[in-house]
Design a protein around this motif. Structure first.
Motif, mmCIF file in Angstrom:
data_model
loop_
_atom_site.group_PDB
_atom_site.id
_atom_site.type_symbol
_atom_site.label_atom_id
_atom_site.label_comp_id
_atom_site.label_asym_id
_atom_site.label_seq_id
_atom_site.Cartn_x
_atom_site.Cartn_y
_atom_site.Cartn_z
ATOM 1 N N GLY A 212 0.810 -1.218 0.000
ATOM 2 C CA GLY A 212 0.000 0.000 0.000
ATOM 3 C C GLY A 212 0.843 1.267 0.000
ATOM 4 O O GLY A 212 2.057 1.238 0.224
ATOM 5 N N LEU A 213 0.147 2.387 -0.224
ATOM 6 C CA LEU A 213 0.824 3.685 -0.350
ATOM 7 C C LEU A 213 1.565 4.059 0.933
ATOM 8 O O LEU A 213 2.691 4.575 0.886
ATOM 9 C CB LEU A 213 -0.217 4.759 -0.704
ATOM 10 N N GLY A 214 0.947 3.784 2.089
ATOM 11 C CA GLY A 214 1.588 4.124 3.358
ATOM 12 C C GLY A 214 2.909 3.386 3.514
ATOM 13 O O GLY A 214 3.925 3.952 3.947
ATOM 14 N N LEU B 169 4.648 13.256 -4.125
ATOM 15 C CA LEU B 169 3.915 13.495 -5.381
ATOM 16 C C LEU B 169 3.504 12.138 -5.936
ATOM 17 O O LEU B 169 4.356 11.253 -6.125
ATOM 18 C CB LEU B 169 4.789 14.200 -6.425
ATOM 19 N N LEU B 170 2.220 11.962 -6.204
ATOM 20 C CA LEU B 170 1.740 10.702 -6.770
ATOM 21 C C LEU B 170 1.656 10.826 -8.289
ATOM 22 O O LEU B 170 1.137 11.816 -8.827
ATOM 23 C CB LEU B 170 0.361 10.335 -6.212
ATOM 24 N N GLY B 171 2.168 9.784 -8.947
ATOM 25 C CA GLY B 171 2.283 9.831 -10.404
ATOM 26 C C GLY B 171 0.973 9.797 -11.159
ATOM 27 O O GLY B 171 0.930 10.153 -12.335
ATOM 28 N N SER C 29 -13.251 7.393 -4.800
ATOM 29 C CA SER C 29 -11.940 7.097 -5.408
ATOM 30 C C SER C 29 -10.787 7.753 -4.665
ATOM 31 O O SER C 29 -9.627 7.561 -5.043
ATOM 32 C CB SER C 29 -11.901 7.618 -6.853
ATOM 33 N N TYR C 30 -11.092 8.557 -3.636
ATOM 34 C CA TYR C 30 -10.033 9.381 -3.038
ATOM 35 C C TYR C 30 -10.079 9.380 -1.516
ATOM 36 O O TYR C 30 -11.080 9.004 -0.902
ATOM 37 C CB TYR C 30 -10.184 10.837 -3.526
ATOM 38 N N GLY C 31 -8.990 9.913 -0.942
ATOM 39 C CA GLY C 31 -9.015 10.263 0.476
ATOM 40 C C GLY C 31 -9.793 11.565 0.598
ATOM 41 O O GLY C 31 -9.549 12.505 -0.143
ATOM 42 N N GLU D 91 -10.379 7.278 3.906
ATOM 43 C CA GLU D 91 -9.917 6.777 2.609
ATOM 44 C C GLU D 91 -11.082 6.185 1.822
ATOM 45 O O GLU D 91 -11.770 5.287 2.291
ATOM 46 C CB GLU D 91 -8.812 5.728 2.833
ATOM 47 N N LYS D 92 -11.306 6.712 0.656
ATOM 48 C CA LYS D 92 -12.275 6.184 -0.311
ATOM 49 C C LYS D 92 -13.632 5.831 0.317
ATOM 50 O O LYS D 92 -14.067 4.667 0.275
ATOM 51 C CB LYS D 92 -11.688 4.974 -1.033
ATOM 52 N N PRO D 93 -14.302 6.810 0.916
ATOM 53 C CA PRO D 93 -15.596 6.531 1.548
ATOM 54 C C PRO D 93 -16.718 6.367 0.520
ATOM 55 O O PRO D 93 -16.587 6.836 -0.619
ATOM 56 C CB PRO D 93 -15.845 7.799 2.369
HETATM 57 C C1 G1P Z 1 -4.210 7.406 -3.347
HETATM 58 C C2 G1P Z 1 -4.559 7.781 -1.911
HETATM 59 C C3 G1P Z 1 -5.847 8.609 -1.866
HETATM 60 C C4 G1P Z 1 -5.699 9.817 -2.773
HETATM 61 C C5 G1P Z 1 -5.344 9.362 -4.189
HETATM 62 C C6 G1P Z 1 -5.062 10.555 -5.074
HETATM 63 O O1 G1P Z 1 -5.150 6.478 -3.800
HETATM 64 O O2 G1P Z 1 -4.686 6.613 -1.131
HETATM 65 O O3 G1P Z 1 -6.105 9.026 -0.551
HETATM 66 O O4 G1P Z 1 -6.891 10.573 -2.767
HETATM 67 O O5 G1P Z 1 -4.177 8.528 -4.196
HETATM 68 O O6 G1P Z 1 -4.879 10.184 -6.398
HETATM 69 P P1 G1P Z 1 -4.887 5.565 -5.118
HETATM 70 O O7 G1P Z 1 -5.417 6.351 -6.277
HETATM 71 O O8 G1P Z 1 -3.408 5.334 -5.213
HETATM 72 O O9 G1P Z 1 -5.661 4.304 -4.893
#
Ligand code: G1P
Length: 292
Positions: free
Chosen positions: A108-110, A128-130, A170-172, A192-194
């Motif tokens: 996981g991301l954490g 930074l997430l790709g 889809s998001y936090g 997370e993703k509610p």
């Molecule tokens: C991750 C995070 C999520 C965030 C998202 C942004 O989720 O866990 O909280 O909102 O990136 O793109 P993922 O898209 O990697 O599942």
């Protein structure tokens, strides 16, 4: 207050949503027009003042290291042929100071961020997430977050935007109290993703974070959460109960590259903005529209 000079880019994921393209090619190397998506992310980090970059790599990701390395044979061929514009492009990605570490298991991301612990030491840093590419003509999204970090005297800052109802899962998602700055919220909870029913707001974390190093012991204590993965969101939630965490509604056009339609949008809009392609591509789209 320490300056934000270090950043981490997690890039170990399988990219299953883009199979079969990602069977033998890292998803981070899929291009928007002619540039790998991870290069946009790296360029945003550098343009925001980051000096040391750590990429969390993994199995099958060597192409990323090759991309940010010199390419002597290719460079000499381009030089001999007088293709200096291309030579410049090839060399530009070799001059960047990038470090790599491998995430051995996909937890996981954490867990991916935890791999950055030794590199970051006691320094606050950026993530930074790709999958999230943000276009802003003047102020990169990360720079906006760093400015807020400095204004708040060194607090953690999450880069957010409002998303439509159907996207909250889809998001936090964060909740909190708005400040005098209408783009800035003090976070008091996040999830997370509610589901839409459980979402405390429509303010979604979109792939940019500034965090204090306090996040590391919290990540170490974080149990698997949503999807059985160690979630960064769960550690941030605890962080927000211990020290100030802000959510900043950053400016800019953000593209979701984790989604095929988002990827197509990015490709079309980045092409339209290009000096060398914009006009002929616009003409082509005009011809296409009546046929749709
Ligand atoms: C991750 C995070 C999520 C965030 C998202 C942004 O989720 O866990 O909280 O909102 O990136 O793109 P993922 O898209 O990697 O599942």
């Amino acid at each position: 207050m320490k300056q934000i000079k270090k950043a981490v880019i997690p890039a170990a994921g399988f990219g299953t949503r883009f199979l079969p393209a990602t069977k033998a090619t890292p998803k981070e190397m899929l291009p928007i027009v002619d540039t790998p998506t991870i290069q946009y992310i790296v360029e945003e980090a550098l343009a925001s003042g980051i000096e040391e970059l750590l990429i969390i790599s993994g199995h099958g990701k060597r192409a990323i290291e090759d991309h940010f390395d010199s390419a002597p044979t290719l460079e000499s061929v381009l030089e001999k042929k007088g293709k200096f514009d291309l030579l410049e492009k090839v060399r530009s990605t070799a001059d960047i100071n990038i470090y790599y570490i491998r995430q051995r298991y996909m937890r996981g991301l954490g867990d991916a961020i935890l791999c950055a612990k030794a590199f970051m030491g006691d320094d606050p840093f950026a993530i930074l997430l790709g999958d999230d590419v943000v276009y802003h003509p003047q102020r990169p999204a990360l720079r906006q977050l760093i400015d807020i970090y400095e204004q708040t005297g060194g607090a953690s800052v999450l880069g957010c935007q409002i998303v439509p109802d159907e996207k909250v899962s889809s998001y936090g998602i964060v909740s909190g109290d708005m400040t005098d700055n209408e783009r800035l919220m003090r976070v008091n909870d996040m999830v997370e993703k509610p589901s839409i029913e459980d979402a405390p707001s429509r303010m979604a974390v979109l792939g940019r974070y500034i965090v204090t190093p306090t996040i590391f012991p919290l990540l170490e204590q974080t149990k698997p959460g949503k999807g059985g993965e160690i979630q960064l969101t769960d550690a941030l939630r605890v962080l927000a109960s211990q020290e100030p965490v802000f959510a900043y509604n950053f400016e800019g056009e953000r593209y979701d590259l984790g989604d095929k339609l988002g990827f197509l949008r990015a490709t079309v809009e980045f092409a339209l903005r290009r000096d060398d392609l914009g006009d002929p591509f616009r003409d082509y789209l005009r011809e296409l529209i009546p046929k749709l």
